[in-house]
Design a protein around this motif. Structure first.
Motif, PDB file in Angstrom:
ATOM      1  N   MET A   1       0.953  -1.196  -0.066  1.00 21.61           N
ATOM      2  CA  MET A   1      -0.122   0.012   0.122  1.00 21.61           C
ATOM      3  C   MET A   1       0.873   1.226   0.007  1.00 21.61           C
ATOM      4  O   MET A   1       1.779   1.327   0.705  1.00 21.61           O
ATOM      5  N   MET A   2       0.540   2.269  -0.819  1.00 18.32           N
ATOM      6  CA  MET A   2       1.268   3.410  -0.930  1.00 18.32           C
ATOM      7  C   MET A   2       1.275   4.238   0.601  1.00 18.32           C
ATOM      8  O   MET A   2       0.161   4.467   1.060  1.00 18.32           O
ATOM      9  N   ARG A   3       2.447   4.860   0.769  1.00 20.05           N
ATOM     10  CA  ARG A   3       2.420   5.647   2.150  1.00 20.05           C
ATOM     11  C   ARG A   3       2.594   6.881   1.660  1.00 20.05           C
ATOM     12  O   ARG A   3       3.750   7.194   0.823  1.00 20.05           O
ATOM     13  N   VAL A   4       1.802   7.750   2.129  1.00 21.40           N
ATOM     14  CA  VAL A   4       1.646   9.249   1.823  1.00 21.40           C
ATOM     15  C   VAL A   4       1.960  10.090   3.136  1.00 21.40           C
ATOM     16  O   VAL A   4       1.231   9.939   4.418  1.00 21.40           O
ATOM     17  N   LEU A   5       2.832  10.663   3.273  1.00 21.59           N
ATOM     18  CA  LEU A   5       2.955  11.829   4.346  1.00 21.59           C
ATOM     19  C   LEU A   5       2.551  13.137   3.830  1.00 21.59           C
ATOM     20  O   LEU A   5       2.991  13.871   2.647  1.00 21.59           O
ATOM     21  N   ALA A   6       1.429  13.720   4.381  1.00 25.60           N
ATOM     22  CA  ALA A   6       0.875  15.056   4.310  1.00 25.60           C
ATOM     23  C   ALA A   6       1.238  16.110   5.281  1.00 25.60           C
ATOM     24  O   ALA A   6       0.938  15.730   6.507  1.00 25.60           O
ATOM     25  N   VAL A  30      -2.305   7.116   4.835  1.00 25.01           N
ATOM     26  CA  VAL A  30      -1.980   8.531   4.819  1.00 25.01           C
ATOM     27  C   VAL A  30      -1.371   9.012   6.594  1.00 25.01           C
ATOM     28  O   VAL A  30      -2.186   8.501   7.363  1.00 25.01           O
ATOM     29  N   VAL A  31      -0.299   9.455   6.454  1.00 25.21           N
ATOM     30  CA  VAL A  31      -0.077  10.232   7.983  1.00 25.21           C
ATOM     31  C   VAL A  31      -0.008  11.690   7.570  1.00 25.21           C
ATOM     32  O   VAL A  31       0.910  12.062   6.857  1.00 25.21           O
ATOM     33  N   ARG A  32      -0.599  12.220   8.626  1.00 26.60           N
ATOM     34  CA  ARG A  32      -0.637  13.676   8.458  1.00 26.60           C
ATOM     35  C   ARG A  32       0.056  14.447   9.674  1.00 26.60           C
ATOM     36  O   ARG A  32       0.179  13.976  10.651  1.00 26.60           O
ATOM     37  N   ALA A  33       1.220  15.506   9.259  1.00 31.36           N
ATOM     38  CA  ALA A  33       2.102  16.174  10.068  1.00 31.36           C
ATOM     39  C   ALA A  33       1.245  17.589  10.159  1.00 31.36           C
ATOM     40  O   ALA A  33       0.976  17.921   9.208  1.00 31.36           O
ATOM     41  N   ASP A  35       2.308  20.168  12.006  1.00 26.81           N
ATOM     42  CA  ASP A  35       3.030  21.386  12.045  1.00 26.81           C
ATOM     43  C   ASP A  35       4.403  20.954  11.715  1.00 26.81           C
ATOM     44  O   ASP A  35       4.764  19.859  11.276  1.00 26.81           O
ATOM     45  N   LEU A  36       5.353  22.119  11.608  1.00 30.24           N
ATOM     46  CA  LEU A  36       6.732  21.980  11.129  1.00 30.24           C
ATOM     47  C   LEU A  36       7.612  21.132  12.043  1.00 30.24           C
ATOM     48  O   LEU A  36       8.318  20.064  11.377  1.00 30.24           O
ATOM     49  N   ARG A  37       7.183  20.904  13.383  1.00 28.98           N
ATOM     50  CA  ARG A  37       8.007  20.116  14.159  1.00 28.98           C
ATOM     51  C   ARG A  37       7.698  18.716  13.877  1.00 28.98           C
ATOM     52  O   ARG A  37       8.843  17.970  13.754  1.00 28.98           O
ATOM     53  N   ASP A  38       6.494  18.233  13.641  1.00 28.62           N
ATOM     54  CA  ASP A  38       6.346  16.836  13.324  1.00 28.62           C
ATOM     55  C   ASP A  38       6.711  16.493  12.031  1.00 28.62           C
ATOM     56  O   ASP A  38       6.980  15.392  11.824  1.00 28.62           O
ATOM     57  N   ALA A  39       6.407  17.295  10.994  1.00 31.54           N
ATOM     58  CA  ALA A  39       6.866  17.293   9.519  1.00 31.54           C
ATOM     59  C   ALA A  39       8.131  16.655   9.826  1.00 31.54           C
ATOM     60  O   ALA A  39       8.856  15.907   8.995  1.00 31.54           O
ATOM     61  N   GLU A  40       9.186  17.683  10.138  1.00 28.03           N
ATOM     62  CA  GLU A  40      10.565  17.319  10.404  1.00 28.03           C
ATOM     63  C   GLU A  40      10.912  15.734  11.050  1.00 28.03           C
ATOM     64  O   GLU A  40      11.872  15.113  10.340  1.00 28.03           O
ATOM     65  N   ARG A  41      10.265  15.439  12.157  1.00 25.27           N
ATOM     66  CA  ARG A  41      10.371  14.138  12.575  1.00 25.27           C
ATOM     67  C   ARG A  41      10.091  13.103  11.761  1.00 25.27           C
ATOM     68  O   ARG A  41      10.803  12.120  11.642  1.00 25.27           O
ATOM     69  N   VAL A  43       9.778  13.147   8.421  1.00 21.27           N
ATOM     70  CA  VAL A  43      10.469  13.070   7.239  1.00 21.27           C
ATOM     71  C   VAL A  43      11.655  12.030   7.379  1.00 21.27           C
ATOM     72  O   VAL A  43      12.030  11.535   6.703  1.00 21.27           O
ATOM     73  N   GLU A  44      12.249  12.269   8.489  1.00 15.51           N
ATOM     74  CA  GLU A  44      13.326  11.514   9.012  1.00 15.51           C
ATOM     75  C   GLU A  44      13.262   9.923   9.060  1.00 15.51           C
ATOM     76  O   GLU A  44      13.980   9.147   8.972  1.00 15.51           O
ATOM     77  N   GLU A  45      11.860   9.700   9.233  1.00  8.46           N
ATOM     78  CA  GLU A  45      11.484   8.234   9.272  1.00  8.46           C
ATOM     79  C   GLU A  45      11.759   7.546   8.033  1.00  8.46           C
ATOM     80  O   GLU A  45      12.054   6.434   8.045  1.00  8.46           O
ATOM     81  N   GLY A  46      11.442   8.240   7.104  1.00 14.92           N
ATOM     82  CA  GLY A  46      11.633   7.700   5.502  1.00 14.92           C
ATOM     83  C   GLY A  46      10.634   6.580   5.342  1.00 14.92           C
ATOM     84  O   GLY A  46       9.598   6.329   6.154  1.00 14.92           O
ATOM     85  N   GLY A  47      10.766   5.976   4.165  1.00 11.68           N
ATOM     86  CA  GLY A  47       9.643   4.996   3.665  1.00 11.68           C
ATOM     87  C   GLY A  47       8.478   5.672   3.018  1.00 11.68           C
ATOM     88  O   GLY A  47       7.503   4.655   2.977  1.00 11.68           O
ATOM     89  N   TRP A  48       8.444   6.733   2.817  1.00 11.65           N
ATOM     90  CA  TRP A  48       7.271   7.383   2.218  1.00 11.65           C
ATOM     91  C   TRP A  48       7.419   7.350   0.427  1.00 11.65           C
ATOM     92  O   TRP A  48       8.608   7.396   0.109  1.00 11.65           O
ATOM     93  N   ASP A  49       6.063   7.140   0.080  1.00 13.57           N
ATOM     94  CA  ASP A  49       5.856   7.077  -1.681  1.00 13.57           C
ATOM     95  C   ASP A  49       5.755   8.407  -2.095  1.00 13.57           C
ATOM     96  O   ASP A  49       5.989   8.362  -3.479  1.00 13.57           O
ATOM     97  N   LEU A  50       4.975   9.153  -1.334  1.00 15.89           N
ATOM     98  CA  LEU A  50       4.495  10.609  -1.678  1.00 15.89           C
ATOM     99  C   LEU A  50       4.544  11.562  -0.429  1.00 15.89           C
ATOM    100  O   LEU A  50       4.223  11.007   0.672  1.00 15.89           O
ATOM    101  N   LEU A  51       4.844  12.703  -1.040  1.00 12.42           N
ATOM    102  CA  LEU A  51       4.708  13.714   0.313  1.00 12.42           C
ATOM    103  C   LEU A  51       3.809  14.907  -0.540  1.00 12.42           C
ATOM    104  O   LEU A  51       4.067  15.404  -1.414  1.00 12.42           O
ATOM    105  N   ILE A  52       2.681  15.289   0.260  1.00  6.64           N
ATOM    106  CA  ILE A  52       2.007  16.618  -0.110  1.00  6.64           C
ATOM    107  C   ILE A  52       2.533  17.304   1.235  1.00  6.64           C
ATOM    108  O   ILE A  52       2.424  17.288   2.145  1.00  6.64           O
ATOM    109  N   LEU A  53       2.948  18.753   0.418  1.00  2.00           N
ATOM    110  CA  LEU A  53       3.583  19.582   1.359  1.00  2.00           C
ATOM    111  C   LEU A  53       2.941  21.031   1.219  1.00  2.00           C
ATOM    112  O   LEU A  53       2.805  21.614   0.060  1.00  2.00           O
TER     113      LEU A  53
END
Length: 156
Positions: A1-6, A30-33, A35-41, A43-53
């Motif tokens: 399944m595609m993993r999306v970070l939003a 879908v995992v949603r950040a 705020d900026l702080r959560d997004a930074e954390r 992003v470092e986890e990796g393994g995302w197929d798509l980022l909505i920014l």
């Protein structure tokens, strides 16, 4: 399944974006950040197929001012830069509600206004071919534009 970070701090805007994502990509994780702080954390986890920014972000959710913390008008560019320096770039679509972005607090006296094209160029410097494009949320046809960009992910 595609993993999306939003990375999106606005709930009503996110609801509309998520509906388009699910329409274009079907079943996604879908995992949603929020705020900026959560997004930074995240992003470092990796393994995302798509980022909505989003570009203009709360630095930290909560705080005073009606439940919102401090704001960074170009926080999304900081996320793109972090991805570049960590060598964890993924296909990215910028979805922003603004066409202009101040780069500093007006009180600092050094404010520069970046347009959406400027932001796109800066994001492209960090993300290269991983940047699929940018959508101005709320503009006429924004949802169709997002669906078209999702085709570049290969699952739409």
């Amino acid at each position: 399944m595609m993993r999306v970070l939003a990375v999106e701090d606005n709930d009503p805007k996110w609801s509309r974006i998520e509906a388009v994502l699910r329409q274009g990509l079907g079943s996604i994780d879908v995992v949603r950040a929020r705020d900026l702080r959560d997004a930074e954390r995240l992003v470092e986890e990796g393994g995302w197929d798509l980022l909505i920014l989003d570009i203009s972000l709360d630095i930290r959710a909560g705080g005073d001012r009606g439940g919102r913390g401090a704001h960074d008008y170009t926080g999304g560019l900081k996320i793109a830069g972090r991805m570049f320096y960590l060598e964890c770039e993924v296909p990215t679509i910028v979805v922003t509600g603004f066409d202009a972005f101040p780069t500093a607090a007006p009180a600092a006296g050094h404010e520069v206004i970046l347009g959406l094209e400027d932001v796109g160029r800066q994001a492209r410097r960090f993300l290269g071919h991983h940047l699929l494009g940018a959508v101005r949320f709320g503009s006429a046809g924004w949802d169709a534009d997002l669906l078209e960009l999702l085709k570049g992910v290969g699952h739409a």
